[in-house]
Enzyme design. Sequence first.
Site, short mmCIF file in Angstrom:
data_model
loop_
_atom_site.label_atom_id
_atom_site.label_comp_id
_atom_site.label_asym_id
_atom_site.label_seq_id
_atom_site.Cartn_x
_atom_site.Cartn_y
_atom_site.Cartn_z
N HIS A 77 27.37 22.18 50.43
CA HIS A 77 27.19 20.73 50.48
C HIS A 77 27.02 20.20 49.07
CE1 HIS A 77 25.25 22.37 54.21
NE2 HIS A 77 26.02 21.45 54.78
N GLN B 7 17.63 21.11 53.08
CA GLN B 7 18.32 22.39 53.06
C GLN B 7 17.36 23.55 52.88
OE1 GLN B 7 21.18 21.06 54.48
NE2 GLN B 7 21.85 23.00 53.64
N HIS C 254 15.93 25.21 55.98
CA HIS C 254 16.80 25.99 56.87
C HIS C 254 16.31 27.44 56.98
CE1 HIS C 254 20.20 24.03 58.71
NE2 HIS C 254 20.40 23.30 57.64
#
Length: 427
Positions: A323, A255, A258
């Site tokens: 998430h 993540q 990103h």
Amino acid sequence: MKQYNNPDKTQWESLSERAQIERSTLTDTVTNILEDVKENKDKALYKYASLFDKVELSSLEVSVEELIAAEKEVSSELKAAIVLAKNNIEKFHNSQKEATKVVETMKGVECWRKSVGIDKVGLYIPGGTAPLFSTILMLGVPAKIAGCKEIVLCTPPNKEGKVNPAILYAANLVGVTKIFKVGGAQAVGAMTYGTETIPQVYKIFGPGNQFVTKAKELAQQQGVAIDMPAGPSEVLVIADETSNASFVAADLLSQAEHGTDSQVILVTNRKIIVNKVLAQVKKQLNELPRKEIAEKALENSRVVYLSTIEECIEFSNYYAPEHLIVASEKADDFIDKITNAGSVFLGNYSCESAGDYASGTNHTLPTYGYARNYSGVSLDSFVKKITFQKLSKEGIQNIGNAIELMAEAEGLQAHKNAVTLRLASLK
């Protein structure tokens, strides 16, 4: 990653803050872009392509020739992977179809609800440092299943004026009707107001940075619906003594890479896990091509140690992550305690990357804590629910008097008369 040892609940709000830029500057900048697109249409889009994407475009729409060329550039292995993911996403979203159910609320009074696809939808697909062709599958597949007649896609071009071939292949595969080389807030503006080239749509989907998110927020004020507030990506991982530290580190970094404004949170009830995971983060980080981006994201990321796994889940529900990974062999025991999350990944082998690409669930999810009151994209996101009712002579006689009394009590005589006349005709 900053570490916090048994923080008091009064600190949870500050620990849940996401990265952001100065709000008034953001709003002013995006408002000016939207107004420019509204007034100058294609001219403004070409200007912003030059300004932001550093490219002088001769055309905004992707041509058939470009689609054909793109398909040849995508490897057969990647095509097979995309098709596999598409099939799983189709299977999961097809399962969300609802059969029309007619309910007789009273003898002679039938009511039902029908799902009807939104006629025109717009898909925003981030390009930038990571061309998210997987998002096309997540949005295009349910749009087709829902029966949307027009599916418009906007994505930023590179400095050569081209769109990543995998994006074009995926878009063509799922049945996108028109593809345009436009990114950022200006793309949202184009789909909101329409230009000489880009059609106006009724609902806009897709993730993006804070500028795209703000543009979508402002688009709502112009009568265009959006999927949800969705900004930079984030993950929260709950780890315990049964977690695999290398897996957890990989999930955090997946993540963090990103974007520089992404955020990752590790929450655990075992201090030894913290040291093991951070050691793995350091080791794996040095091997990443996007190391600099991930490093910047980690500066705004946190490790939170709490005494019990129950407190860890409570903190997660407060944070409301996009998430949530429950990296534990006992993950199933905690399902009923999870109330705020966009998408949940249970156990040591359920990596968040599975949901991002190919498990079948949708990866377009609420961020910034909006998981407290928003769901991720689903088939329902692409349809309207229209209610129907049908009254027979017996039906109007059965409920007519109640309607008359209620209408009269509200002082709405014409409402009452609509019933009275019908009842009189049946005598």
